[in-house]
Design a protein around this motif. Sequence first.
Motif, PDB file in Angstrom:
ATOM      1  N   ASN A 108       0.751  -0.950  -0.017  1.00 33.58           N
ATOM      2  CA  ASN A 108       0.338   0.001  -0.046  1.00 33.58           C
ATOM      3  C   ASN A 108       1.156   1.361   0.277  1.00 33.58           C
ATOM      4  O   ASN A 108       2.037   0.934   0.930  1.00 33.58           O
ATOM      5  CB  ASN A 108      -0.753   0.292   1.457  1.00 33.58           C
ATOM      6  N   LYS A 109       0.253   2.360  -0.716  1.00 31.65           N
ATOM      7  CA  LYS A 109       1.439   3.398  -0.895  1.00 31.65           C
ATOM      8  C   LYS A 109       0.829   4.298   0.092  1.00 31.65           C
ATOM      9  O   LYS A 109      -0.441   4.443   0.076  1.00 31.65           O
ATOM     10  CB  LYS A 109       1.024   3.849  -2.119  1.00 31.65           C
ATOM     11  N   ILE A 110       1.945   4.891   1.029  1.00 29.51           N
ATOM     12  CA  ILE A 110       1.674   5.723   2.052  1.00 29.51           C
ATOM     13  C   ILE A 110       1.823   7.194   1.272  1.00 29.51           C
ATOM     14  O   ILE A 110       3.448   7.714   0.684  1.00 29.51           O
ATOM     15  CB  ILE A 110       2.561   5.152   2.911  1.00 29.51           C
ATOM     16  N   PHE A 111       1.657   8.790   2.013  1.00 27.82           N
ATOM     17  CA  PHE A 111       1.605   9.543   2.029  1.00 27.82           C
ATOM     18  C   PHE A 111       2.237  10.286   2.615  1.00 27.82           C
ATOM     19  O   PHE A 111       1.412  10.177   3.591  1.00 27.82           O
ATOM     20  CB  PHE A 111       0.559  10.464   0.924  1.00 27.82           C
ATOM     21  N   ILE A 112       2.842  11.170   2.256  1.00 31.14           N
ATOM     22  CA  ILE A 112       3.179  12.389   3.625  1.00 31.14           C
ATOM     23  C   ILE A 112       3.283  13.363   3.290  1.00 31.14           C
ATOM     24  O   ILE A 112       3.583  14.103   1.962  1.00 31.14           O
ATOM     25  CB  ILE A 112       5.042  12.542   3.439  1.00 31.14           C
ATOM     26  N   ASN A 113       2.525  14.450   3.849  1.00 33.03           N
ATOM     27  CA  ASN A 113       2.095  15.942   3.662  1.00 33.03           C
ATOM     28  C   ASN A 113       3.951  16.674   3.565  1.00 33.03           C
ATOM     29  O   ASN A 113       3.496  16.568   5.287  1.00 33.03           O
ATOM     30  CB  ASN A 113       0.948  16.241   4.986  1.00 33.03           C
ATOM     31  N   ALA A 114       3.767  17.109   2.866  1.00 33.46           N
ATOM     32  CA  ALA A 114       5.315  17.869   2.201  1.00 33.46           C
ATOM     33  C   ALA A 114       5.054  19.829   2.876  1.00 33.46           C
ATOM     34  O   ALA A 114       6.028  20.002   1.841  1.00 33.46           O
ATOM     35  CB  ALA A 114       5.765  17.089   1.512  1.00 33.46           C
ATOM     36  N   ARG A 115       4.159  19.656   3.442  1.00 36.65           N
ATOM     37  CA  ARG A 115       4.379  21.707   3.115  1.00 36.65           C
ATOM     38  C   ARG A 115       5.435  22.207   3.706  1.00 36.65           C
ATOM     39  O   ARG A 115       5.502  23.096   3.601  1.00 36.65           O
ATOM     40  CB  ARG A 115       3.101  21.515   4.005  1.00 36.65           C
ATOM     41  N   PHE A 116       5.939  20.844   4.689  1.00 34.03           N
ATOM     42  CA  PHE A 116       6.692  21.434   5.623  1.00 34.03           C
ATOM     43  C   PHE A 116       8.386  22.032   4.955  1.00 34.03           C
ATOM     44  O   PHE A 116       9.326  22.815   4.820  1.00 34.03           O
ATOM     45  CB  PHE A 116       7.490  20.462   6.407  1.00 34.03           C
ATOM     46  N   LEU A 117       8.320  21.622   3.188  1.00 36.22           N
ATOM     47  CA  LEU A 117       9.147  21.970   2.460  1.00 36.22           C
ATOM     48  C   LEU A 117       8.964  23.322   1.854  1.00 36.22           C
ATOM     49  O   LEU A 117      10.051  24.412   1.107  1.00 36.22           O
ATOM     50  CB  LEU A 117       9.331  20.898   1.546  1.00 36.22           C
ATOM     51  N   THR A 118       7.926  24.435   2.407  1.00 36.97           N
ATOM     52  CA  THR A 118       7.819  26.166   1.755  1.00 36.97           C
ATOM     53  C   THR A 118       7.806  26.454   3.062  1.00 36.97           C
ATOM     54  O   THR A 118       7.440  27.090   3.126  1.00 36.97           O
ATOM     55  CB  THR A 118       6.165  25.820   1.374  1.00 36.97           C
ATOM     56  N   GLN A 119       8.276  25.826   4.716  1.00 39.30           N
ATOM     57  CA  GLN A 119       8.547  26.291   5.149  1.00 39.30           C
ATOM     58  C   GLN A 119       9.798  27.112   5.667  1.00 39.30           C
ATOM     59  O   GLN A 119      10.555  26.231   5.718  1.00 39.30           O
ATOM     60  CB  GLN A 119       7.284  26.004   6.160  1.00 39.30           C
ATOM     61  N   GLU A 120      10.371  28.077   6.560  1.00 39.06           N
ATOM     62  CA  GLU A 120      11.468  27.895   7.756  1.00 39.06           C
ATOM     63  C   GLU A 120      11.385  26.644   8.316  1.00 39.06           C
ATOM     64  O   GLU A 120      10.639  26.431   9.234  1.00 39.06           O
ATOM     65  CB  GLU A 120      12.063  29.775   7.762  1.00 39.06           C
ATOM     66  N   VAL A 121      12.581  26.832   8.970  1.00 34.93           N
ATOM     67  CA  VAL A 121      12.978  25.692   9.840  1.00 34.93           C
ATOM     68  C   VAL A 121      13.085  25.676  11.007  1.00 34.93           C
ATOM     69  O   VAL A 121      14.035  26.438  11.180  1.00 34.93           O
ATOM     70  CB  VAL A 121      14.363  24.910   9.076  1.00 34.93           C
ATOM     71  N   THR A 122      12.059  25.477  11.854  1.00 32.83           N
ATOM     72  CA  THR A 122      12.355  25.957  13.144  1.00 32.83           C
ATOM     73  C   THR A 122      12.437  24.363  14.009  1.00 32.83           C
ATOM     74  O   THR A 122      12.423  23.308  12.980  1.00 32.83           O
ATOM     75  CB  THR A 122      11.306  26.978  13.826  1.00 32.83           C
ATOM     76  N   GLY A 123      11.604  24.033  14.994  1.00 35.30           N
ATOM     77  CA  GLY A 123      11.677  22.684  15.957  1.00 35.30           C
ATOM     78  C   GLY A 123      10.793  21.808  14.659  1.00 35.30           C
ATOM     79  O   GLY A 123      11.144  20.428  14.397  1.00 35.30           O
ATOM     80  N   VAL A 124      10.081  22.515  14.806  1.00 40.12           N
ATOM     81  CA  VAL A 124       8.869  21.147  13.987  1.00 40.12           C
ATOM     82  C   VAL A 124       9.140  20.839  12.299  1.00 40.12           C
ATOM     83  O   VAL A 124       8.958  19.608  12.605  1.00 40.12           O
ATOM     84  CB  VAL A 124       7.500  21.940  13.776  1.00 40.12           C
ATOM     85  N   GLN A 125       9.912  21.635  11.740  1.00 40.28           N
ATOM     86  CA  GLN A 125      10.263  21.396  10.760  1.00 40.28           C
ATOM     87  C   GLN A 125      11.944  20.354  10.790  1.00 40.28           C
ATOM     88  O   GLN A 125      11.397  20.092   9.559  1.00 40.28           O
ATOM     89  CB  GLN A 125      10.495  22.619   9.360  1.00 40.28           C
ATOM     90  N   ARG A 126      12.166  20.736  11.627  1.00 40.64           N
ATOM     91  CA  ARG A 126      13.471  20.132  11.776  1.00 40.64           C
ATOM     92  C   ARG A 126      13.297  18.444  11.892  1.00 40.64           C
ATOM     93  O   ARG A 126      14.081  17.525  11.220  1.00 40.64           O
ATOM     94  CB  ARG A 126      14.510  20.122  13.196  1.00 40.64           C
ATOM     95  N   PHE A 127      12.194  18.113  12.761  1.00 42.31           N
ATOM     96  CA  PHE A 127      11.416  16.625  12.854  1.00 42.31           C
ATOM     97  C   PHE A 127      10.635  16.022  11.534  1.00 42.31           C
ATOM     98  O   PHE A 127      11.143  15.245  11.079  1.00 42.31           O
ATOM     99  CB  PHE A 127      10.759  17.281  14.291  1.00 42.31           C
ATOM    100  N   ALA A 128       9.848  16.970  10.155  1.00 45.61           N
ATOM    101  CA  ALA A 128       9.365  16.805   9.223  1.00 45.61           C
ATOM    102  C   ALA A 128      11.137  16.323   8.904  1.00 45.61           C
ATOM    103  O   ALA A 128      10.551  15.436   7.966  1.00 45.61           O
ATOM    104  CB  ALA A 128       8.723  17.897   9.404  1.00 45.61           C
TER     105      ALA A 128
END
Length: 354
Positions: free
Chosen positions: A2-22
């Motif tokens: 089964n294919k799994i999709f990941i919401n990669a909106r973090f690619l459009t955001q400046e990196v803070t702790g949340v984006q680093r995790f992603a």
Amino acid sequence: MNKIFINARFLTQEVTGVQRFAIEISKQLKQIAPAGQICFVSPPNILHKGLSSELEAIVVGKHTGHLWEQLDLMQFLRSQGNPVLINLANSAPILYGNNVVTIHDLAVFHNPKWFSLPYRTYYRFLTPRIIESSRLVFTVSKAVKGEILSKFDLPKRKVQVIYNAVSGSFKRSDFQRPATKAKYVLTVSSLDPRKNLRNLILGFTQAEVTDHDLYIIGGKSAAYASTDLERIIQNDNRIKLLGRVSDEDLPGLYSNAKLFAYLSFYEGFGLPNIEAMAMGTPVLTSDIAAAKEVCGGAAFYTNPNNINDIATTISNLLKAPALLEEYSNKGLSKCREYSWTNSATKLYDAITKL
């Protein structure tokens, strides 16, 4: 498969702790999963082009931000047969029925005044709904898991903890400490009222140590309530507001600091603490639940609300090089307990069992 999709909106955001995790979890998932199983889906306004290429992200839709997430992403997923969607950064399409979501903290419920009105209004509406409707909820500490279970009527098995870790660029051996260098205390955070920079600055200026500077790394965001920090900073030339720095420069700034101070009022995890530990820098942090869980006996603690305590602790520590060296070694050992590979494997195993 089964294919799994990941919401990669973090690619459009400046990196803070949340984006680093992603970012770090995504890199590991790309390696763990069989080829072709995971697909990263992004809005068109990508900031991190190299990372997008590494993850082989596909761009869908024409919108950006929340509108993309709630409309374009959901429409695309429905065209793919409603597969599992992994959301790594506190948000998800609210009407999609096959979400897995990561909630990093419940800060918007602790103190609304920390955030701008649009931000807190949106997330106080969104967060309960995606928590309750998602098939699984991940969070980054047992402290936040306890908050989620206390606030929302969920079975315990639905909420799982996957810790942050330190990326491969944070290796003390890669940075030689020069014989002569600036003496400074370092903090790394956004200019966010929750991060408590005001009390740190006031504590630092009152400390009985005048031969150190305070370096502040971090940027502004429209998400956070306005502060007068810049005015306060201008009153003392020892306080250096460095803004955002590159991933290449950050490890060296950690490594050469005499002390790392991170005195948030509230945290879900507190990633900068273990980044500092990985660079051999002793850590002074807040005596709050998540920090104690993550740092254990490898950090110094102080009351983030008490400026006198902060000043006294900074003074005492900077006058005790042997103690700082002891906690440098403790931190180096402690940070090895955290692994992006282990965290991503735990997430992947849980997803494949749905």
